[in-house]
Design a protein around this motif. Structure first.
Motif, PDB file in Angstrom:
ATOM      1  N   GLU A  41       2.528  38.135 103.569  1.00 34.11           N
ATOM      2  CA  GLU A  41       3.686  37.855 102.734  1.00 34.11           C
ATOM      3  C   GLU A  41       4.277  39.105 102.071  1.00 34.11           C
ATOM      4  OE1 GLU A  41       2.820  34.759  99.976  1.00 34.11           O
ATOM      5  OE2 GLU A  41       2.603  33.232 101.526  1.00 34.11           O
ATOM      6  N   GLU A  42       3.719  40.262 102.344  1.00 35.63           N
ATOM      7  CA  GLU A  42       4.253  41.486 101.751  1.00 35.63           C
ATOM      8  C   GLU A  42       5.598  41.823 102.366  1.00 35.63           C
ATOM      9  OE1 GLU A  42       1.392  44.559 102.202  1.00 35.63           O
ATOM     10  OE2 GLU A  42       0.065  43.804 100.626  1.00 35.63           O
ATOM     11  N   LEU A  43       6.580  42.063 101.521  1.00 38.27           N
ATOM     12  CA  LEU A  43       7.894  42.487 101.992  1.00 38.27           C
ATOM     13  C   LEU A  43       7.866  43.987 102.250  1.00 38.27           C
ATOM     14  CD1 LEU A  43      10.265  40.542  99.575  1.00 38.27           C
ATOM     15  CD2 LEU A  43       9.804  40.030 101.966  1.00 38.27           C
ATOM     16  N   THR A  44       8.545  44.398 103.314  1.00 38.00           N
ATOM     17  CA  THR A  44       8.751  45.820 103.573  1.00 38.00           C
ATOM     18  C   THR A  44      10.251  46.071 103.629  1.00 38.00           C
ATOM     19  OG1 THR A  44       8.641  45.437 105.970  1.00 38.00           O
ATOM     20  CG2 THR A  44       6.587  46.061 104.860  1.00 38.00           C
ATOM     21  N   ALA A  45      10.635  47.333 103.640  1.00 38.71           N
ATOM     22  CA  ALA A  45      12.059  47.691 103.628  1.00 38.71           C
ATOM     23  C   ALA A  45      12.812  46.873 104.677  1.00 38.71           C
ATOM     24  CB  ALA A  45      12.227  49.178 103.875  1.00 38.71           C
ATOM     25  N   ASP A  46      13.951  46.327 104.272  1.00 35.59           N
ATOM     26  CA  ASP A  46      14.664  45.360 105.111  1.00 35.59           C
ATOM     27  C   ASP A  46      16.139  45.356 104.724  1.00 35.59           C
ATOM     28  OD1 ASP A  46      15.210  43.297 106.845  1.00 35.59           O
ATOM     29  OD2 ASP A  46      14.263  41.738 105.635  1.00 35.59           O
ATOM     30  N   GLY A  47      16.971  44.964 105.686  1.00 37.33           N
ATOM     31  CA  GLY A  47      18.398  44.854 105.395  1.00 37.33           C
ATOM     32  C   GLY A  47      19.124  46.164 105.649  1.00 37.33           C
ATOM     33  N   PRO A  48      20.264  46.345 105.002  1.00 37.87           N
ATOM     34  CA  PRO A  48      20.905  45.433 104.051  1.00 37.87           C
ATOM     35  C   PRO A  48      21.612  44.266 104.752  1.00 37.87           C
ATOM     36  CG  PRO A  48      22.200  47.426 104.280  1.00 37.87           C
ATOM     37  CD  PRO A  48      20.981  47.642 105.109  1.00 37.87           C
ATOM     38  N   ASP A  64      13.832  47.361  99.213  1.00 35.84           N
ATOM     39  CA  ASP A  64      13.590  48.809  99.208  1.00 35.84           C
ATOM     40  C   ASP A  64      12.198  49.117  99.763  1.00 35.84           C
ATOM     41  OD1 ASP A  64      11.684  48.454  97.175  1.00 35.84           O
ATOM     42  OD2 ASP A  64      13.063  49.045  95.565  1.00 35.84           O
ATOM     43  N   LYS A  65      11.884  50.408  99.863  1.00 34.08           N
ATOM     44  CA  LYS A  65      10.626  50.789 100.520  1.00 34.08           C
ATOM     45  C   LYS A  65       9.385  50.422  99.716  1.00 34.08           C
ATOM     46  CE  LYS A  65      11.238  55.646  99.189  1.00 34.08           C
ATOM     47  NZ  LYS A  65      11.410  57.008  99.759  1.00 34.08           N
ATOM     48  N   LYS A  66       9.581  50.007  98.471  1.00 40.35           N
ATOM     49  CA  LYS A  66       8.455  49.531  97.661  1.00 40.35           C
ATOM     50  C   LYS A  66       8.300  48.011  97.732  1.00 40.35           C
ATOM     51  CE  LYS A  66       8.525  53.325  94.314  1.00 40.35           C
ATOM     52  NZ  LYS A  66       8.695  53.696  92.865  1.00 40.35           N
ATOM     53  N   GLY A  67       9.170  47.371  98.513  1.00 46.06           N
ATOM     54  CA  GLY A  67       9.087  45.925  98.679  1.00 46.06           C
ATOM     55  C   GLY A  67       9.829  45.126  97.641  1.00 46.06           C
ATOM     56  N   ASN A  68      10.690  45.807  96.870  1.00 41.49           N
ATOM     57  CA  ASN A  68      11.478  45.118  95.852  1.00 41.49           C
ATOM     58  C   ASN A  68      12.808  44.636  96.426  1.00 41.49           C
ATOM     59  OD1 ASN A  68       9.580  45.773  93.735  1.00 41.49           O
ATOM     60  ND2 ASN A  68      10.393  47.857  93.804  1.00 41.49           N
ATOM     61  N   ILE A  69      13.198  43.418  96.083  1.00 41.33           N
ATOM     62  CA  ILE A  69      14.495  42.886  96.529  1.00 41.33           C
ATOM     63  C   ILE A  69      15.593  43.430  95.620  1.00 41.33           C
ATOM     64  CG2 ILE A  69      15.891  40.807  96.849  1.00 41.33           C
ATOM     65  CD1 ILE A  69      13.283  39.290  97.424  1.00 41.33           C
ATOM     66  N   VAL A  70      16.613  44.019  96.233  1.00 39.60           N
ATOM     67  CA  VAL A  70      17.784  44.508  95.498  1.00 39.60           C
ATOM     68  C   VAL A  70      18.949  43.603  95.864  1.00 39.60           C
ATOM     69  CG1 VAL A  70      19.285  46.481  95.053  1.00 39.60           C
ATOM     70  CG2 VAL A  70      16.877  46.862  95.633  1.00 39.60           C
ATOM     71  N   ASP A  71      19.467  42.878  94.895  1.00 38.54           N
ATOM     72  CA  ASP A  71      20.480  41.853  95.137  1.00 38.54           C
ATOM     73  C   ASP A  71      21.672  42.125  94.214  1.00 38.54           C
ATOM     74  OD1 ASP A  71      21.928  39.553  95.584  1.00 38.54           O
ATOM     75  OD2 ASP A  71      20.234  38.186  95.350  1.00 38.54           O
ATOM     76  N   THR A  72      22.771  42.621  94.795  1.00 38.68           N
ATOM     77  CA  THR A  72      23.931  43.033  94.006  1.00 38.68           C
ATOM     78  C   THR A  72      25.177  42.286  94.480  1.00 38.68           C
ATOM     79  OG1 THR A  72      22.971  45.249  93.852  1.00 38.68           O
ATOM     80  CG2 THR A  72      25.282  45.015  93.197  1.00 38.68           C
ATOM     81  N   THR A  73      25.956  41.782  93.534  1.00 35.07           N
ATOM     82  CA  THR A  73      27.218  41.118  93.872  1.00 35.07           C
ATOM     83  C   THR A  73      28.384  41.955  93.351  1.00 35.07           C
ATOM     84  OG1 THR A  73      26.210  38.927  93.813  1.00 35.07           O
ATOM     85  CG2 THR A  73      28.600  39.029  93.592  1.00 35.07           C
ATOM     86  N   TYR A  74      29.331  42.248  94.248  1.00 30.65           N
ATOM     87  CA  TYR A  74      30.508  43.043  93.912  1.00 30.65           C
ATOM     88  C   TYR A  74      31.729  42.135  93.833  1.00 30.65           C
ATOM     89  CZ  TYR A  74      27.619  47.011  95.478  1.00 30.65           C
ATOM     90  OH  TYR A  74      26.611  47.929  95.640  1.00 30.65           O
ATOM     91  N   THR A  75      32.497  42.276  92.768  1.00 30.88           N
ATOM     92  CA  THR A  75      33.771  41.557  92.686  1.00 30.88           C
ATOM     93  C   THR A  75      34.717  42.077  93.753  1.00 30.88           C
ATOM     94  OG1 THR A  75      33.477  41.263  90.319  1.00 30.88           O
ATOM     95  CG2 THR A  75      35.697  40.955  91.173  1.00 30.88           C
ATOM     96  N   THR A  76      34.752  43.399  93.864  1.00 30.60           N
ATOM     97  CA  THR A  76      35.507  44.080  94.923  1.00 30.60           C
ATOM     98  C   THR A  76      34.661  45.238  95.421  1.00 30.60           C
ATOM     99  OG1 THR A  76      37.576  43.563  93.773  1.00 30.60           O
ATOM    100  CG2 THR A  76      37.676  45.212  95.534  1.00 30.60           C
ATOM    101  N   LEU A  77      34.561  45.393  96.720  1.00 27.75           N
ATOM    102  CA  LEU A  77      33.779  46.504  97.248  1.00 27.75           C
ATOM    103  C   LEU A  77      34.476  47.826  96.930  1.00 27.75           C
ATOM    104  CD1 LEU A  77      32.629  45.278 100.792  1.00 27.75           C
ATOM    105  CD2 LEU A  77      31.233  45.523  98.735  1.00 27.75           C
ATOM    106  N   PRO A  78      33.725  48.846  96.504  1.00 26.83           N
ATOM    107  CA  PRO A  78      34.327  50.166  96.263  1.00 26.83           C
ATOM    108  C   PRO A  78      35.013  50.672  97.525  1.00 26.83           C
ATOM    109  CG  PRO A  78      32.056  50.081  95.475  1.00 26.83           C
ATOM    110  CD  PRO A  78      32.285  48.817  96.234  1.00 26.83           C
ATOM    111  N   GLN A  79      36.027  51.490  97.346  1.00 28.97           N
ATOM    112  CA  GLN A  79      36.829  51.969  98.474  1.00 28.97           C
ATOM    113  C   GLN A  79      35.973  52.710  99.514  1.00 28.97           C
ATOM    114  OE1 GLN A  79      40.248  54.215  97.301  1.00 28.97           O
ATOM    115  NE2 GLN A  79      41.135  54.251  99.351  1.00 28.97           N
ATOM    116  N   ASP A  80      35.008  53.489  99.041  1.00 30.62           N
ATOM    117  CA  ASP A  80      34.171  54.268  99.945  1.00 30.62           C
ATOM    118  C   ASP A  80      32.784  53.630 100.082  1.00 30.62           C
ATOM    119  OD1 ASP A  80      34.255  56.404 101.682  1.00 30.62           O
ATOM    120  OD2 ASP A  80      33.200  57.740 100.301  1.00 30.62           O
TER     121      ASP A  80
END
Length: 385
Positions: A41-48, A64-80
């Motif tokens: 059940e250990e998560l490894t780097a995955d995605g995005p 991420d490479k430590k197995g932490n889930i990074v979950d971000t919601t953008y109202t508008t994606l940055p131009q770059d």
């Protein structure tokens, strides 16, 4: 004390010790199973994973490479806006920028060089090694194959631990190749529709665990409202380049009898890509056929002679080749020890066990150059086919 009493006494003692020993063994076994379960059940780097929300926002999920889930919601994606990709061990870092997605052509002229590989199955290290070793990409994982053509005949999903990373690599290379006058063609295999229909029998536990933690079914991470889903929804099932016809598994007599054009096959397959098995069958008899055992992503009768595979007679093969104006049919799907030919070289099978063949330095892909066909390994051409 009688001998009979002694016997009973010793028997009870031995029986008690056996029970205690069994209890310890069962307990130890239980602990071992728990350890294994925890390890699985250990998560490894995955995605995005890029998911487009109904309210117009964009949700980006990765591990991420430590197995932490990074979950971000953008109202508008940055131009770059840039996605950062690494493999499950934190290696092979590259960046991806989103680009417009559309269906590739189904027919391309022959490029000076065509590099053909198949069935990467989540093993990014094997993909990187093969592409770098044949100068398709440079040391920074950028396109270096000029105006030439890279073909991947399906099956990125399942078995390995870097599925979305491989999708993103080909997604990125597609854009870079186009800017250089070249092409990247990733085609649908049988594992793409399997996973999208929630058939996860070959899917690594890490992906199932991630989906569970996100409170969603795994296919939703690749649904039609995601960036990779939009890309997958426009991939071809059949394609020709010059005089060569490419398809994941093969084409049989029953397929010939359907009298289908290549664009029709591609469009019909895409219509049902995000459906489950029952929905595909209900859509139309044609859809049921195309997704069935005699369809282009499952049929093995071009490379297997067992009766259960409905092997294709030589004259029927010529009828198929004449219809699609092909001199060769190039397939993946069925694993062989090395790149293999059938029907006197008219059919070429390019699927191998990539991990095993990399280790044993056997053939892993094919290069077509100046109308010659070569078997290539991780360090370039090995021999003429």
């Amino acid at each position: 004390m009688t001998s009979k009493t002694n016997f009973i006494k010793y028997f009870l003692l031995a029986f008690t010790l056996t029970l205690i020993s069994s209890g310890l063994s069962a307990g130890t076994l239980g602990l071992d199973n728990k350890k294994k379960e925890k390890k699985k059940e250990e998560l490894t780097a995955d995605g995005p994973y890029v998911l487009y929300q109904p309210d117009g926002k964009t949700r980006v999920i990765s591990v991420d490479k430590k197995g932490n889930i990074v979950d971000t919601t953008y109202t508008t994606l940055p131009q770059d806006f840039t996605l950062h990709v690494i493999d499950h061990k934190g290696r092979f870092p590259f960046d991806v920028k989103l680009h417009p997605v559309k269906r590739p052509e189904w027919n391309y002229p022959q490029a000076d060089k065509v590099f053909v590989m198949s069935d990467p199955h989540g093993r990014l290290d094997c993909v990187i090694s093969l592409l770098q070793g044949n100068n398709i990409i440079d040391k920074n994982y950028n396109w270096s194959f000029g105006n030439n053509h890279l073909v991947i005949i399906g099956d990125i999903f399942d078995r390995g631990k870097d599925v979305p990373q491989i999708f993103w690599l080909f997604y990125k290379l597609e854009d870079e190749a186009a800017k250089a006058g070249g092409h990247v063609s990733f085609m649908l295999g049988n594992h793409e529709p399997m996973v999208l229909a929630n058939d996860l029998r070959y899917t690594k536990d890490k992906y199932k665990v991630l989906a569970h933690k996100l409170n969603m079914k795994y296919p939703k991470l690749f649904g039609p409202d995601t960036e990779l889903g939009k890309w997958l929804g426009t991939r071809n099932t059949m394609q020709t380049i010059g005089n060569d016809l490419y398809v994941h598994a093969g084409l049989g007599k029953k397929f010939y009898d359907q009298n289908l054009s290549i664009p029709t096959v591609n469009e019909e397959m895409s219509k049902a890509l995000f459906m489950n098995k029952k929905e595909r069958k209900a859509l139309s008899p044609l859809t049921a056929f195309l997704y069935g055992n005699d369809g282009p992503i499952w049929y093995r009768g071009l490379v297997r002679t067992d009766a259960k595979y409905n092997p294709l007679p030589q004259d029927s093969l010529q009828m198929i080749m004449d219809r699609y104006k092909a001199q060769h049919i190039i397939v993946g799907h069925t694993i062989f020890k090395d790149i293999s030919t059938f029907y006197g070289g008219k059919v070429i099978g390019v699927n191998v066990d990539n991990k095993e063949n990399k280790k044993k330095k056997r053939g892993r892909a094919m290069l077509i150059e100046n109308n010659q066909y070569f078997v290539v390994g991780d360090k370039g051409i090995q021999r003429k086919l």
